[in-house]
Design an enzyme around this catalytic site. Structure first.
Site, PDB file in Angstrom:
ATOM      1  N   TYR A  41       0.829  -1.208   0.000  1.00 46.90           N
ATOM      2  CA  TYR A  41       0.000   0.000   0.000  1.00 46.90           C
ATOM      3  C   TYR A  41       0.865   1.260   0.000  1.00 46.90           C
ATOM      4  CZ  TYR A  41      -3.743  -3.307   1.179  1.00 46.90           C
ATOM      5  OH  TYR A  41      -4.619  -4.358   1.190  1.00 46.90           O
ATOM      6  N   SER A  74     -19.268   0.695  -9.467  1.00 48.64           N
ATOM      7  CA  SER A  74     -20.622   0.405  -9.927  1.00 48.64           C
ATOM      8  C   SER A  74     -21.243  -0.755  -9.152  1.00 48.64           C
ATOM      9  CB  SER A  74     -20.600   0.074 -11.413  1.00 48.64           C
ATOM     10  OG  SER A  74     -19.704  -0.996 -11.637  1.00 48.64           O
ATOM     11  N   GLN A  86      -7.744 -13.860   3.840  1.00 47.14           N
ATOM     12  CA  GLN A  86      -8.400 -12.557   3.628  1.00 47.14           C
ATOM     13  C   GLN A  86      -8.860 -12.482   2.176  1.00 47.14           C
ATOM     14  OE1 GLN A  86      -6.745  -8.155   3.230  1.00 47.14           O
ATOM     15  NE2 GLN A  86      -6.718  -8.746   5.373  1.00 47.14           N
TER      16      GLN A  86
HETATM   17  P1  NDP Z   1     -14.080  -0.654   1.084  1.00 48.56           P
HETATM   18  O1  NDP Z   1     -15.124  -1.565   0.561  1.00 48.56           O
HETATM   19  O2  NDP Z   1     -13.726  -0.717   2.500  1.00 48.56           O
HETATM   20  O3  NDP Z   1     -14.497   0.832   0.676  1.00 48.56           O
HETATM   21  C1  NDP Z   1     -13.711   1.938   0.995  1.00 48.56           C
HETATM   22  C2  NDP Z   1     -14.410   3.182   0.478  1.00 48.56           C
HETATM   23  O4  NDP Z   1     -15.637   3.350   1.192  1.00 48.56           O
HETATM   24  C3  NDP Z   1     -13.609   4.446   0.702  1.00 48.56           C
HETATM   25  O5  NDP Z   1     -13.828   5.255  -0.438  1.00 48.56           O
HETATM   26  C4  NDP Z   1     -14.257   5.080   1.938  1.00 48.56           C
HETATM   27  O6  NDP Z   1     -14.204   6.496   1.896  1.00 48.56           O
HETATM   28  C5  NDP Z   1     -15.691   4.657   1.782  1.00 48.56           C
HETATM   29  N1  NDP Z   1     -16.402   4.546   3.064  1.00 48.56           N
HETATM   30  C6  NDP Z   1     -15.997   3.926   4.203  1.00 48.56           C
HETATM   31  N2  NDP Z   1     -16.933   4.010   5.161  1.00 48.56           N
HETATM   32  C7  NDP Z   1     -17.961   4.707   4.626  1.00 48.56           C
HETATM   33  C8  NDP Z   1     -19.218   5.135   5.124  1.00 48.56           C
HETATM   34  N3  NDP Z   1     -19.611   4.848   6.370  1.00 48.56           N
HETATM   35  N4  NDP Z   1     -20.030   5.850   4.290  1.00 48.56           N
HETATM   36  C9  NDP Z   1     -19.642   6.155   3.015  1.00 48.56           C
HETATM   37  N5  NDP Z   1     -18.462   5.762   2.489  1.00 48.56           N
HETATM   38  C10 NDP Z   1     -17.629   5.051   3.289  1.00 48.56           C
HETATM   39  O7  NDP Z   1     -12.805  -0.859   0.127  1.00 48.56           O
HETATM   40  P2  NDP Z   1     -11.292  -1.270   0.298  1.00 48.56           P
HETATM   41  O8  NDP Z   1     -10.908  -1.859  -1.002  1.00 48.56           O
HETATM   42  O9  NDP Z   1     -10.494  -0.181   0.853  1.00 48.56           O
HETATM   43  O10 NDP Z   1     -11.293  -2.512   1.311  1.00 48.56           O
HETATM   44  C11 NDP Z   1     -11.074  -2.390   2.688  1.00 48.56           C
HETATM   45  C12 NDP Z   1      -9.689  -2.850   3.079  1.00 48.56           C
HETATM   46  O11 NDP Z   1      -9.463  -4.209   2.759  1.00 48.56           O
HETATM   47  C13 NDP Z   1      -8.544  -2.140   2.343  1.00 48.56           C
HETATM   48  O12 NDP Z   1      -8.383  -0.810   2.785  1.00 48.56           O
HETATM   49  C14 NDP Z   1      -7.413  -3.062   2.621  1.00 48.56           C
HETATM   50  O13 NDP Z   1      -6.928  -2.886   3.934  1.00 48.56           O
HETATM   51  C15 NDP Z   1      -8.094  -4.424   2.465  1.00 48.56           C
HETATM   52  N6  NDP Z   1      -7.969  -4.962   1.090  1.00 48.56           N
HETATM   53  C16 NDP Z   1      -7.231  -6.118   0.919  1.00 48.56           C
HETATM   54  C17 NDP Z   1      -7.049  -6.652  -0.334  1.00 48.56           C
HETATM   55  C18 NDP Z   1      -6.245  -7.897  -0.495  1.00 48.56           C
HETATM   56  O14 NDP Z   1      -5.878  -8.246  -1.616  1.00 48.56           O
HETATM   57  N7  NDP Z   1      -5.942  -8.605   0.565  1.00 48.56           N
HETATM   58  C19 NDP Z   1      -7.627  -6.037  -1.549  1.00 48.56           C
HETATM   59  C20 NDP Z   1      -8.453  -4.868  -1.250  1.00 48.56           C
HETATM   60  C21 NDP Z   1      -8.602  -4.382   0.020  1.00 48.56           C
HETATM   61  P3  NDP Z   1     -13.265   7.369   2.895  1.00 48.56           P
HETATM   62  O15 NDP Z   1     -11.882   6.839   2.757  1.00 48.56           O
HETATM   63  O16 NDP Z   1     -13.468   8.734   2.355  1.00 48.56           O
HETATM   64  O17 NDP Z   1     -13.803   7.215   4.285  1.00 48.56           O
END
Ligand code: NDP
Length: 286
Positions: free
Chosen positions: A57, A203, A167
């Site tokens: 990251y 989407s 995960q």
């Molecule tokens: P998420 O599904 O957690 O979505 C994150 C988005 O949702 C951000 O834009 C955030 O905005 C927004 N958000 C969060 N809370 C709210 C809320 N209450 N209302 C409205 N919008 C909200 O996506 P991620 O892909 O980030 O997945 C979560 C975590 O999983 C990652 O950060 C990472 O740590 C892990 N991950 C692991 C992977 C792997 O290969 N092992 C791949 C992808 C993710 P804002 O930041 O503005 O709050």
């Protein structure tokens, strides 16, 4: 604040929150740094005390930010990081872990994951992970983005049964793991750590939050559709979801989602609107 009913026990007795915090893309924008750190610290205070990061990251920027955020809180946090597949062998694995620890400003990780499967033999990765455990640099290890065949292979090799979690991507709009992988993990007592539980911001998310059923359930609970998505991941006791939120508002909403209990009828309605695929589909990944 989330409470005891929002926690689960790992087979080794470790207590984990069923909603933790992701950190992908955190630390990339200097002008948001303070807000992101404050959001993570507030999240820990509200009971979301598992923090997930990775050496990938932002090329270490996320780990640096997490390192700053957990100062003074290290003992309260269950800290998870991940190693690149091409770093997951022999001396390089030990070196990568050491570099993550330095950036995170700590002497140990609670959990270290192989980020996805690469070309280095699993045997070599497991030997390295076990070495890190014996050196006290990590408490446990696990994997990420492993489908059923990978998991079976892993458990077949020496030490493979020590794998603490897998995960994987999981949210209301992507339920493929429920055909085979989730039941398989359940039967082997390997909890699922659900990433992108809010379907990121694309989407797919739109399809979920604009659904009439989700909107109806949200208004019945005076909640947002995204809170319903999180509450839904908590309907089973062995799933930990790790939404990423970088503002106080989102963190507060996500912790509050942990206090929502969906009724059986609501869960059935969601099953109808977002059915489990009828046959095994390849594991979804980002
Ligand atoms: P998420 O599904 O957690 O979505 C994150 C988005 O949702 C951000 O834009 C955030 O905005 C927004 N958000 C969060 N809370 C709210 C809320 N209450 N209302 C409205 N919008 C909200 O996506 P991620 O892909 O980030 O997945 C979560 C975590 O999983 C990652 O950060 C990472 O740590 C892990 N991950 C692991 C992977 C792997 O290969 N092992 C791949 C992808 C993710 P804002 O930041 O503005 O709050």
């Amino acid at each position: 604040r989330m409470n005891q009913s929002n926690r689960m026990l790992l087979p080794d007795g470790t207590s984990l929150p069923r909603i933790g915090q992701g950190t992908w893309n955190m630390g990339d924008d200097a002008s948001r740094r303070e807000e992101e750190i404050a959001a993570l610290r507030l999240g820990v205070e509200l009971g979301m005390d598992l923090i997930d990061t990775a050496e990938m990251y932002g090329d270490g920027r996320s780990e640096l930010l997490v390192g700053e955020a957990i100062q003074g809180l290290r003992d309260q946090v269950y800290l998870v990081s991940k190693v690149y597949p091409h770093h997951a062998g022999n001396e390089q694995l030990i070196r990568s872990c050491g570099e993550s620890l330095k950036r995170l400003n700590t002497d140990h990780l609670d959990l270290y994951l192989l980020h996805w499967r690469g070309d280095i033999p699993l045997e070599e990765t497991v030997v390295g992970m076990e070495k890190l455990v014996s050196q006290g640099k990590i408490a446990r290890w696990g994997v990420s983005n492993f489908d059923v065949d990978d998991m079976k292979e892993l458990l077949g090799i020496a030490g493979g049964t020590h794998c603490a979690t897998n995960q994987i991507l999981y949210h209301l709009g992507s339920r493929g793991i429920e055909t085979e992988l989730l039941p398989w993990q359940r039967s082997h007592k390997i909890p699922v750590m659900a990433y992108s539980p809010l379907a990121q911001a694309g989407s797919l998310r739109k399809g979920v939050i604009e659904s009439e059923v989700v909107q109806e359930i949200a208004s019945a609970h005076q909640a947002t559709p995204l809170q319903i998505m999180l509450a839904w991941t908590m309907r089973e006791e062995d799933v930990i979801s790790i939404p990423k939120a970088s503002s106080r508002k989102h963190v507060i909403e996500n912790a509050a989602a942990g206090l929502i209990t969906l009724s059986n009828e609501e869960i059935w309605k969601l099953d109808e609107a977002f059915p489990i695929p009828s046959w095994k589909v390849p594991l979804d990944m980002i």
